[in-house]
Structures are given as structure tokens and as C-alpha cells.
Write a protein that holds these residues in place. Structure first.
Motif, mmCIF file in Angstrom:
data_model
loop_
_atom_site.group_PDB
_atom_site.id
_atom_site.type_symbol
_atom_site.label_atom_id
_atom_site.label_comp_id
_atom_site.label_asym_id
_atom_site.label_seq_id
_atom_site.Cartn_x
_atom_site.Cartn_y
_atom_site.Cartn_z
ATOM 1 N N LEU A 22 51.842 48.052 42.510
ATOM 2 C CA LEU A 22 50.594 47.417 42.090
ATOM 3 C C LEU A 22 49.388 48.206 42.591
ATOM 4 C CD1 LEU A 22 49.076 45.053 40.790
ATOM 5 C CD2 LEU A 22 49.343 43.798 42.950
ATOM 6 N N ALA A 23 49.459 48.715 43.809
ATOM 7 C CA ALA A 23 48.333 49.470 44.358
ATOM 8 C C ALA A 23 48.110 50.780 43.609
ATOM 9 C CB ALA A 23 48.562 49.752 45.840
ATOM 10 N N CYS A 24 49.170 51.355 43.056
ATOM 11 C CA CYS A 24 49.055 52.632 42.347
ATOM 12 C C CYS A 24 48.586 52.461 40.902
ATOM 13 C CB CYS A 24 50.390 53.370 42.381
ATOM 14 S SG CYS A 24 50.890 53.891 44.047
ATOM 15 N N MET A 25 48.455 51.252 40.396
ATOM 16 C CA MET A 25 47.985 51.045 39.032
ATOM 17 C C MET A 25 46.493 51.340 38.916
ATOM 18 S SD MET A 25 49.941 47.586 37.752
ATOM 19 C CE MET A 25 51.707 47.561 37.480
ATOM 20 N N GLU A 26 46.064 51.590 37.701
ATOM 21 C CA GLU A 26 44.654 51.807 37.457
ATOM 22 C C GLU A 26 43.880 50.527 37.752
ATOM 23 O OE1 GLU A 26 43.013 54.479 36.653
ATOM 24 O OE2 GLU A 26 44.780 55.786 36.611
ATOM 25 N N PRO A 27 42.649 50.646 38.223
ATOM 26 C CA PRO A 27 41.846 49.446 38.483
ATOM 27 C C PRO A 27 41.713 48.579 37.233
ATOM 28 C CG PRO A 27 40.811 51.376 39.448
ATOM 29 C CD PRO A 27 41.962 51.885 38.628
ATOM 30 N N GLY A 28 41.936 47.293 37.404
ATOM 31 C CA GLY A 28 41.889 46.353 36.293
ATOM 32 C C GLY A 28 43.229 46.015 35.703
ATOM 33 N N HIS A 29 44.272 46.816 36.006
ATOM 34 C CA HIS A 29 45.611 46.547 35.495
ATOM 35 C C HIS A 29 46.383 45.709 36.505
ATOM 36 C CE1 HIS A 29 45.670 50.179 32.524
ATOM 37 N NE2 HIS A 29 44.529 49.495 32.495
ATOM 38 N N HIS A 30 47.239 44.830 35.984
ATOM 39 C CA HIS A 30 48.011 43.946 36.842
ATOM 40 C C HIS A 30 49.418 43.801 36.287
ATOM 41 C CE1 HIS A 30 44.226 42.736 38.738
ATOM 42 N NE2 HIS A 30 43.742 42.548 37.516
ATOM 43 N N THR A 31 50.308 43.345 37.129
ATOM 44 C CA THR A 31 51.644 42.968 36.689
ATOM 45 C C THR A 31 51.632 41.474 36.375
ATOM 46 O OG1 THR A 31 52.354 42.473 38.946
ATOM 47 C CG2 THR A 31 52.657 44.732 38.162
ATOM 48 N N PRO A 32 52.614 40.982 35.639
ATOM 49 C CA PRO A 32 52.616 39.542 35.315
ATOM 50 C C PRO A 32 52.587 38.643 36.547
ATOM 51 C CG PRO A 32 54.163 40.713 33.904
ATOM 52 C CD PRO A 32 53.681 41.713 34.921
ATOM 53 N N ARG A 33 53.183 39.097 37.641
ATOM 54 C CA ARG A 33 53.240 38.258 38.834
ATOM 55 C C ARG A 33 52.007 38.402 39.721
ATOM 56 N NH1 ARG A 33 58.725 38.836 41.999
ATOM 57 N NH2 ARG A 33 57.686 37.156 43.117
ATOM 58 N N SER A 34 51.154 39.388 39.446
ATOM 59 C CA SER A 34 50.004 39.630 40.314
ATOM 60 C C SER A 34 48.696 39.135 39.723
ATOM 61 C CB SER A 34 49.887 41.127 40.625
ATOM 62 O OG SER A 34 49.634 41.863 39.440
ATOM 63 N N LYS A 35 48.732 38.447 38.591
ATOM 64 C CA LYS A 35 47.498 37.979 37.977
ATOM 65 C C LYS A 35 46.805 36.925 38.830
ATOM 66 C CE LYS A 35 48.812 38.903 33.178
ATOM 67 N NZ LYS A 35 49.056 38.310 31.842
ATOM 68 N N SER A 36 47.576 36.196 39.612
ATOM 69 C CA SER A 36 46.993 35.123 40.429
ATOM 70 C C SER A 36 46.584 35.604 41.811
ATOM 71 C CB SER A 36 47.993 33.974 40.584
ATOM 72 O OG SER A 36 49.172 34.415 41.248
ATOM 73 N N PHE A 37 46.717 36.902 42.091
ATOM 74 C CA PHE A 37 46.390 37.400 43.425
ATOM 75 C C PHE A 37 44.900 37.233 43.678
ATOM 76 C CE2 PHE A 37 50.108 40.505 44.350
ATOM 77 C CZ PHE A 37 50.981 39.460 44.165
ATOM 78 N N TRP A 38 44.588 37.161 44.940
ATOM 79 C CA TRP A 38 43.206 37.028 45.399
ATOM 80 C C TRP A 38 42.362 38.163 44.825
ATOM 81 C CZ3 TRP A 38 40.904 38.164 50.792
ATOM 82 C CH2 TRP A 38 39.762 37.378 50.987
ATOM 83 N N THR A 39 41.291 37.825 44.119
ATOM 84 C CA THR A 39 40.498 38.835 43.433
ATOM 85 C C THR A 39 39.928 39.862 44.401
ATOM 86 O OG1 THR A 39 39.896 37.165 41.795
ATOM 87 C CG2 THR A 39 38.566 39.172 41.859
#
Length: 969
Positions: A904-921
Motif C-alpha cells: 500500500l505504501a508503494c502505490m501512487e498517491p490516491g490509489h488504494h486497495t479494497p481493504r484500505s479505503k477505510s484507513f485513516w485519511t
């Protein structure tokens, strides 16, 4: 018997055995359906003659045996517990008898039927201790306690049931228990069986035992019987937490008997040692002392004449007499029976005697602090007191609940707001993070004596000479002018501050006496305006030490003589004359800053900053306001201590000479061998730098009074709030020890950072369990007094960050209704040139719903230190000669042992995985800085994760491996 009670299908499934032939009675085994089943399994069967049961004697004898056993169990229960005995429970007695038949060895084969059928040998040493008396009382732990929850303190922690044997569908450790109220039978694991029926009455119904009166002898016999056993941490190290009954020696093999004998001998030796230590401790605390006030001493000799404002003058007078009373200790006269006299005075608290003030009002003297105890000088005279009584009065007068308001005062306001307030929970009173400087004053109490302690102690002559030197220096600097006191002056009280400076190993280095002003009496916008002054960050100090070793830089430590006196003062400030040098009716009008004034640190820093700028130094306010860089030299400022680094010594000498030319009095000390209590040892052959604080460790151990050592500083289980726990013993100052531990863990001992972070949360409401945890840290330090942090720089200049998290680590120990139970802990360490620069262990405020989210939040927390440290390295690296090719290609690698968080940390800013959409903004902020700063996040195995030691309590082997990776030893 097994053939009659179990079907062939069950036997085949349980033991993988094949039945070829069966022998049985006629009815009901000669039925058509049973014969068809026999043929389907390719078996044969023959029958006994009609009425000839003796032809099937083996089965008949087994049936009779288990029936007799079951009947004996019922009769035994009826004799011992007639109130609850019930013959309708015979099926459970039969099942238990069958269980015993199958697991007890036969006389002819010396093997149990279960062993013959399964082909595997039964471990009798493990199985026999699990057996209990059928029908005996059993006590089942409350279901809430089984789930890790808490119940009211005075509620019953267990309920009584009846033991009905081993559960047939669970482990042999699980018992079948009858609920006496509901009649339900359920499997239970957390049970204690009373095999001797000692907890139930039976004499009124013709039982075997008579009713015994419950008195002191009965209580002592219960204690000696071992019904309650406490296991220490060493006995629980193997993870076996079940309090098993003790086996008789007949069930042990020779090796086990020898081991038991050695354990008993060791335990008895520890008990004898503990009793002897307690007796010595009690004898020391109960030592008789006599206090007296020397004749001819005027308690208020240093008081100023009353001002026009009676209330203000009264307050000033009361404070001035608080620690000005002289007091000495004399030995008790010979021939006094200390034992009888101590017993006579032990239970009587000293009375407060009223004392008349100058105005004629009757008042009571304030308590005085002397040698670790509060004493009341007015009431003592020639009276003898026990140290235990003084300690009780001291701890009764402590008000730690008000500590939070103290650090919020004007003196600590800015530090509190910036370092501590964001981590304070007002509802629970927990402090998740505490800056070491908050408790710095309490951490060094013994080296900061008051007037009475300094003048009556073994170093009194040295302190008096230091006072003379201080007054001469102040007069030579034209620090004040002496004026007649008038009623319109806001005269601040004065006091002496004594300091015993020590080397890092604890030896006395220098005695200092400072004439100080009572800054707490200052009025804002009258006596002072701005007060805040920065100090150098220890991350900057460690980075410079590493670069100085790699680049072979020259170093020099400089100390300014009476530093604050260099800075002029703008406001009109009036101070009372110093004690021992006073003149009646006179006051001092300050021309320069004195120690104790709120604005003194700020004025001196501004004065030193302006002088450094004039000789060519440029402040690096973007990375560290106390970092100054010139063309050939780097300067670090920590109040009145300064460190210089340069490629050549001559550049440092030129900078020192330039400062002296500005009128600043300073002294060159040794090379950077001891800075702010941290001993710095260089090994020129190996290139290693070792940071140690042996003196501080010895003071911590002495304050705690611990003996013996522990292999790890923290237990494997986390430390809970323990709201219903026992109150603290209060034999030492908990907050003071925490302050010393915070300073130690933040400078040279990252191996105790996790343990210290745990105990620091409870400085406002600690329990006995928290004292045990802090004492364990002291025991660990006692075994590692001479250890510290080993910095072994590598050739590369890259940065590494190790991040780890413990997801909801408090869930198993906290109340599940409390939000504290679901908080996760973050730990990270940042390395440059292979050496740790920053490390932290902290509970995170965001509540994570998964391990991935907890790791990701920890990574975001670590990046808050990574990015500033990158800028700091580039700034310093360009100044000390690090090549341009290194500063431009400088990169950072963050090691994460959770693959989900790493991806998740290596993704481009603004991209998320299905399980990380609810993570603390707010946790996603750092991803935009990864590419611009050449930072990458890679996966690392948990075995190589250096931050694992910062998030949880580890076993001894894991702790040593992780400590070797982080601390180098």
C-alpha cells in the motif's frame, strides 16, 4: 469389553485397527441386522451357550468391575457430600469408570487397554496428575474472567459445581462439570477440584469428618496446604500457566526427583535470603535518630522586612522560612534501649505544635525536607523519631495528582503544549508519551541539596567555597547595584541552588553554587515578557558523533563561566540579598540575567546567537535552531554547553578565540567524552563509538533498591491500567525514577524504550503492578550497568528505517469496554551509516481494524521523523565535507515486515486497495514524499526486524537477538 461398548466402525476410525472375530452372548447380538453388519466388515462371530454367561467371562468380569467402581464412587460421594449426592448420576459414574478401565495398566500385560488397541505407549507421568475424584466439589472460574474481562472486586470469582469425569469429546484437561443450580452438564477447562471434600460440610449428615472451627490455626494450615500457589515469572517462562497440583515423589522418575529437590533447595535459599534482606531493610529504616535545632539560630534570619501589603509580605515570609531552618543530626545517647523505645513511638504520629509568628499570630511550621523525609523542625526538639514514621509522613504529604497542573504552569507551559499535551488523556489520566525534561528536576534530587543539606553534609566546605566564588564572580561582572528597599518594589526572593556535578560513572566532578532568583514570583509584563529558548536535538548530536568518526573530525566541548550573566536584562528586576551575604534594608537591582529568572535562558541564547552570527556562523533554523554552521566549523548549543566540530583543530581554536574577543568567558573541556551526562568512548582501532550512562543507571538501581537481575526489562504480557489492583507501596518516588529512565532510554539505551514507555503512562495513578514493572527494569539494568549503545559506522551514507507495530496488544489485559484495549503500539528506529539515530516506542491514537492498518499507521508515524532527518543530514553533510555525489544520491529505505502495508505504501498517491479505503485519511500523507526524497519501502523478515524490540515484550532469546541488531551487544 471394548468390542461390546464400541462399534467396529468407531474402533477403525479411532485406532486404525481391524477386528477379525467377535465373541458375544446371544441377545441382542444374534439379530439379523447385527450379523449383516459383521459380514459387511468381513468379520466372523460366535456365541455363548444359552444361559452360559461364563463362556463370555472376560466381558462379564469387565462389566462387573466398572459397575462396582461406579457404585463405589456414588457411595464415596454420598458419605462426603450428602447434600448434593444423587444416584441418578450413575451414567456419568459408569463413563468415568470406563475411562479409568481403559487407561489403567493391566496386571498381566502391564499395559492399559488403550495402549494395546492404539499401539502407542501412554505417558503416565503426564496423565495421572489429570485424574480427580468423581463427584468431588469443583470450582469453575467466572465466565467473564475466562474471557479476559473484569468483574467487581468483591464478587465471587468462581462458582461451585460437581466433577463428573473427563469430557469424552475434548482434551483430557477438560472436565465435565454439573451446575448445581441449573442441573446442566458442560465441559470446563478453568477448574480447581477439591479432591478431599474439604470445602463442603458433611458432619451434620453423618459424614466422616467433624466440623472444625475456623480460627487462626485453621487459616495457617490452609496456607501451608498450598491451596493457592503463586508462580513467578521464571516458572512461567515456558508458557505453562496452569497451576497444576504437585505430584508425589512416587510418580516421578529419578531425573525428575533430583530436579524437584534442587528446585526446592533453591526456593528455600531465595526465601531465606529474602527474609534476611527484609530484616536488614527494616533495621535500617527503624534506625533511631535525633533531630535538634542549633541554639542561637534565627529561623527567619533571611526574611525581608514586611512590605506595605500584608498578604504579600506574609506569603513571602512563609516561603522564605520553608527551607531556611537549620537542622542537624546527633546520635542517640548511650544506654538507650532502641528496641523498646522504637516500639513505644511506632504507633504515635508527632503532634503539630503551634508556633507564634512575629505578628503574634499562632501558626504551624511547614514541613521540611531532609534526607529523603519530611520533618517538622518546630515539633522535634530533642525528640527521637523512627525513619519509618518520617517516610510515612513524607509519602502522605505527596500530591502527585497535582503534578499535571505543575507542568502546565508558566515555567513549563510551552514545553507541555509542544511535547506532552497531545498525548495526555484527560478522561483516564494516562500519559502516552512524556518528555524527559518534564521530570528532570525530580530525577536528580540527591545532587541538588537545599541549604540545610549542603551546609550540614560531608561536602559543606566545598559548597561554602563555591558560594564565595559565585559572589565574587557576580560582583566582578557588575551584575547588580545595591539599593534601599522601598514599598513600590516587587522584590523577588533569592535562594541558593547547589549542584554536585558527576562524571558519567558517578564520581564527583565539581561542586557548584548558584545564586538564583525565585522566578515563580515574577509577574508577566512587569518582570519578564518572552521566556522560551531552544536546545539542541539529541538526534543532531548523535548524527554529528557518527560523522565525526567517519570523517575523522576534530571535536571540542566548551563550557561558559556563569553563562547567564553574559546576557543583559531589559526589565527592572529587584532581588533580595543572598543568604550569608545580606545587608539589612538593602535589595539588589539586576543589570544582568541571573539563574532562576524566567527570561534568563532566552536572553543568553539570543546573546550567544548574535555573537556566533558576528563571527561567521549561520543558524540552521529549518532543521535545528541550535545548529550553527560556518565555512570551517559546526557548533551545537545546549543552554550553556557547546560542541564544536571541524576538519582541523585550528578552526575550533579560532572560533573560541573569536568568542572570547566578544567578551564571553568560556573554558575548554576535554574532547567530546562526556556530554550532558552521557559518556562517549571512541575506539580508534575499530571505529566504534560507545555511549554509556553508568552513573545514572546506578542512581536508578539505588533509588529502586532492587537486587537480583532479570534477562529482559519487560514481561511478555503488556502492562495494563489495573484499575482494581493493589495500591502502590510508595517506597520510592515513582515519577522521579520514570524521569531518569526516560533520559536513559532516550540517549543510550534503546533496549529499554518499550518497557519505559509502558511504565511512563501511569505516573499519575500507578498501582503495585506498575511498581513491579519498573522494578523489573531496574533489575535488568543492574545486570547491564556497563552496557550502552554501540555505534559502528559503515562506509555508506544511506538512511534505513525499521518500522513495526503490535496490533491491539492491550486487548488481552485491558477491559474490553475500554478504548485502551484496542490501541496499537508503534515502534521504529532510524539509522544512518548503520547506526541508530532515532528510536521510539509509542501507543498510537488511531484505532486500527487490522494488522495491516496498524503497520501502515506506524509507518506514517515513522515518516514524521524520517523526512526532517533527511534534511538535517543533507545540511550537515554539505558542511562537513561529505561529497556532492553522496548528498545528491542520498536515499532512504524503510523496512516493513507486513506485506500488505508495504504494498500500500508503494502505490501512487490516491490509489488504494479494497481493504484500505477505510484507513485513516491522515495516514496517507507521506506517500507524496517518497519519490522526491528517494525513499522506498521494502519488505523484511520479522527475524531481521530491529524495531521488534520496541513494540512488545520478547522472550529471552528473541530479545537478545534483537538487542544485538539494534544496540550492538
Amino acid at each position: 469389553m471394548l468390542a461390546e461398548l464400541c462399534s467396529s466402525t468407531m474402533l477403525l476410525a479411532m485406532f486404525s485397527s481391524t477386528i477379525r472375530r467377535q465373541h458375544a452372548d446371544n441377545h441382542p447380538f444374534n439379530s439379523t441386522s447385527f450379523k449383516a453388519d459383521i459380514e459387511a466388515h468381513k468379520q466372523s462371530i460366535d456365541f455363548s451357550g444359552v444361559g452360559a454367561h461364563h463362556q463370555n467371562g472376560a466381558a462379564e468380569r469387565a462389566i462387573k468391575t466398572i459397575t462396582t467402581w461406579a457404585r463405589a464412587m456414588l457411595l464415596h460421594q454420598m458419605l462426603h457430600w450428602p447434600d448434593e449426592a444423587d444416584h441418578k448420576l450413575w451414567p456419568f459414574a459408569m463413563d468415568h469408570a470406563v475411562y479409568l478401565w481403559n487407561h489403567l495398566p493391566r496386571e498381566d500385560t502391564l499395559q492399559a487397554p488403550i495402549e494395546l488397541m492404539s499401539g502407542s505407549k501412554l505417558n503416565h507421568h503426564e496423565w495421572f496428575p489429570r485424574l480427580h475424584v468423581w463427584g468431588a466439589p469443583v470450582y469453575v472460574l467466572d465466565p467473564k474472567l475466562q474471557d479476559g474481562k473484569k468483574i467487581p472486586k468483591w464478587d465471587a470469582r468462581a462458582r461451585r459445581g460437581m466433577y463428573l469425569g473427563v469430557s469424552p469429546v475434548h482434551s483430557s484437561l477438560v472436565s465435565r462439570v454439573l451446575n448445581l443450580q441449573t442441573g446442566n452438564v458442560s465441559p470446563q477447562y478453568h477448574v480447581v477440584v477439591d479432591d478431599l471434600y474439604t470445602t463442603v460440610p458433611n458432619a451434620d449428615h453423618g459424614g466422616l469428618y467433624d466440623v472444625r472451627e475456623f480460627n487462626a490455626d485453621t487459616w495457617q494450615s490452609l496456607l501451608e496446604s498450598g491451596y493457592e500457589q503463586h508462580l513467578d515469572d521464571d516458572e512461567l517462562a515456558n508458557g505453562n500457566r496452569r497451576n497444576r497440583p504437585t505430584l508425589a515423589n512416587e510418580w516421578l522418575n529419578p531425573v525428575e526427583r533430583r530436579a524437584r529437590k534442587s528446585r526446592q533447595a533453591a526456593r528455600e535459599a531465595r526465601i531465606r535470603q529474602r527474609i534476611a534482606e527484609e530484616r536488614r531493610h527494616r533495621a535500617e529504616r527503624n534506625r533511631l535518630v535525633t533531630f535538634r535545632v542549633p541554639e542561637g539560630v534565627d529561623d527567619d534570619s533571611n526574611s525581608d522586612p514586611p512590605a506595605a501589603d500584608d498578604d504579600a509580605s506574609a506569603a513571602t515570609q512563609d516561603f522564605a522560612t520553608e527551607d531556611d531552618d537549620d537542622m542537624s543530626v546527633v546520635e542517640a545517647p548511650e544506654g538507650v534501649d532502641s528496641e523498646s523505645e522504637s516500639e513505644a513511638t511506632e504507633d504515635h504520629e508527632p503532634e503539630e505544635l503551634p508556633v507564634s509568628s512575629r505578628a503574634g499570630r499562632r501558626r504551624t511550621k511547614n514541613s521540611k525536607y531532609y534526607n529523603g523525609s519530611f520533618v517538622n523542625v518546630a515539633e522535634l526538639g530533642r525528640k527521637k523519631l523512627r525513619h519509618s514514621a518520617l517516610d510515612r509522613q513524607f509519602f502522605a504529604d505527596l500530591k502527585w495528582a497535582e503534578a499535571i497542573h505543575t507542568v502546565k504552569s508558566d515555567s513549563f507551559g510551552r514545553m507541555w503544549q509542544e511535547t506532552c499535551e497531545p498525548y495526555y488523556d484527560r478522561e483516564t489520566g494516562l500519559q502516552d508519551h512524556l518528555h524527559p525534561m518534564i521530570l528532570a528536576a525530580k530525577a536528580s534530587a540527591e545532587d541538588n541539596p537545599n541549604w540545610n543539606q549542603a551546609m550540614s553534609g560531608p561536602l559543606s566546605q566545598g559548597y561554602w567555597e563555591a558560594m564565595k566564588v559565585e559572589i565574587d564572580a557576580l560582583n566582578n561582572k557588575d551584575s547588580w547595584e545595591v539599593l534601599d528597599r522601598t514599598s513600590d518594589m516587587n522584590v523577588l526572593p533569592s535562594t541558593w541552588a547547589f549542584k554536585c556535578k558527576r562524571y558519567p560513572d558517578g564520581r564527583v566532578r565539581k561542586l557548584k553554587a548558584r545564586f538564583c532568583v525565585r522566578g515563580d514570583r515574577q509577574i508577566q509584563d512587569v518582570d519578564f515578557h518572552e521566556t522560551w529558548a531552544p536546545v539542541v536535538n539529541w538526534n543532531t548530536v548523535r548524527l554529528m558523533l557518527i560523522l565525526s568518526q567517519v570523517l575523522k573530525l576534530s571535536t571540542q566541548q566548551v563550557d561558559y563561566t556563569t553563562a547567564f550573566l553574559h546576557a543583559p536584562i531589559e526589565e527592572e528586576v529587584y532581588v533580595a540579598m543572598p543568604r550569608g551575604f545580606s545587608e539589612p534594608g538593602k535589595v539588589l537591582k539586576l543589570k544582568r540575567c541571573l539563574y532562576g529568572l524566567k527570561q534568563s535562558p532566552r536572553n543568553f541564547f539570543q546573546f550567544l546567537k548574535s555573537n556566533l552570527e558576528e563571527i561567521g556562523f549561520v543558524p540552521q533554523t529549518d532543521v535545528d535552531p541550535c545548529l550553527f554552521i560556518s565555512e570551517n566549523c559546526i557548533c551545537l548549543v545546549y543552554v550553556d554547553d557547546t560542541l564544536f566540530f571541524s576538519p582541523e583543530q585550528k578552526y575550533i581554536d579560532e572560533a573560541v578565540a573569536a568568542l572570547r574577543g566578544k567578551g564571553m568567558e568560556l573554558e575548554k573541556e576535554d574532547s567530546v567524552a562526556g556530554f550532558l551526562g552521557v559518556h562517549i568512548e571512541r575506539n580508534e582501532q575499530t571505529g566504534e563509538i560507545t555511549l554509556t550512562q553508568t552513573g545514572l543507571i546506578k542512581r536508578i538501581v539505588e533509588a529502586l533498591g532492587v537486587q537480583g537481575t532479570k534477562p529482559t526489562p519487560a514481561h511478555v504480557d503488556p502492562l495494563a491500567i489495573d484499575a482494581e489492583g493493589d495500591p502502590p507501596d510508595g517506597l520510592y518516588n515513582y515519577a522521579s525514577v520514570v524521569g531518569m529512565l526516560l533520559y536513559l532510554s532516550g540517549h543510550s539505551r534503546p533496549d529499554i524504550a518499550f518497557a519505559v514507555s509502558q511504565v511512563a503512562r501511569f505516573i499519575h495513578g500507578n498501582k503495585r503492578s506498575h511498581e513491579v514493572a519498573i522494578e523489573r527494569i531496574g533489575q535488568y539494568l543492574l545486570g547491564t550497568v556497563d552496557k550502552g549503545l554501540i555505534l559502528n559506522p559503515t562506509e555508506g551514507f544511506d538512511m534505513e528505517c525499521y518500522v513495526d507495530s503490535d496490533f491491539a496488544g492491550l486487548w488481552a489485559v485491558e477491559d474490553h469496554q475500554s478504548p485502551e484495549s484496542v490501541r496499537s503500539r508503534a515502534g521504529y528506529s532510524i539509522h544512518i551509516c548503520g547506526c541508530p539515530i532515532v528510536w521510539k516506542s509509542q501507543l498510537m491514537r488511531p484505532i486500527a481494524a487490522s494488522t495491516m492498518e496498524a503497520e501502515y499507521n506506524a509507518l506514517a508515524l515513522a515518516m514524521r521523523d524520517v523526512l526532517p532527518l533527511q534534511n538535517l543530514f543533507k545540511t550537515i553533510g554539505g558542511a562537513v565535507g561529505v561529497g556532492h555525489e553522496f548528498t545528491t544520491t542520498f536515499k532512504t529505505i524503510c523496512y516493513e515486515d507486513n506485506q500488505g502495508a508495504q504494498k500500500l505504501a508503494c502505490m501512487e498517491p490516491g490509489h488504494h486497495t479494497p481493504r484500505s479505503k477505510s484507513f485513516w485519511t491522515r495516514a496517507h500523507w507521506f506517500r507524496q514524499y517518497l519519490k522526491p526524497t528517494r525513499t522506498t519501502v521494502v519488505y523484511i523478515s520479522t527475524l531481521l526486524q530491529k524495531a521488534d524490540i520496541l513494540t512488545k515484550g520478547l522472550t529471552q532469546d528473541k530479545f537478545r537477538k534483537c538487542r544485538k541488531l539494534l544496540c550492538g551487544w
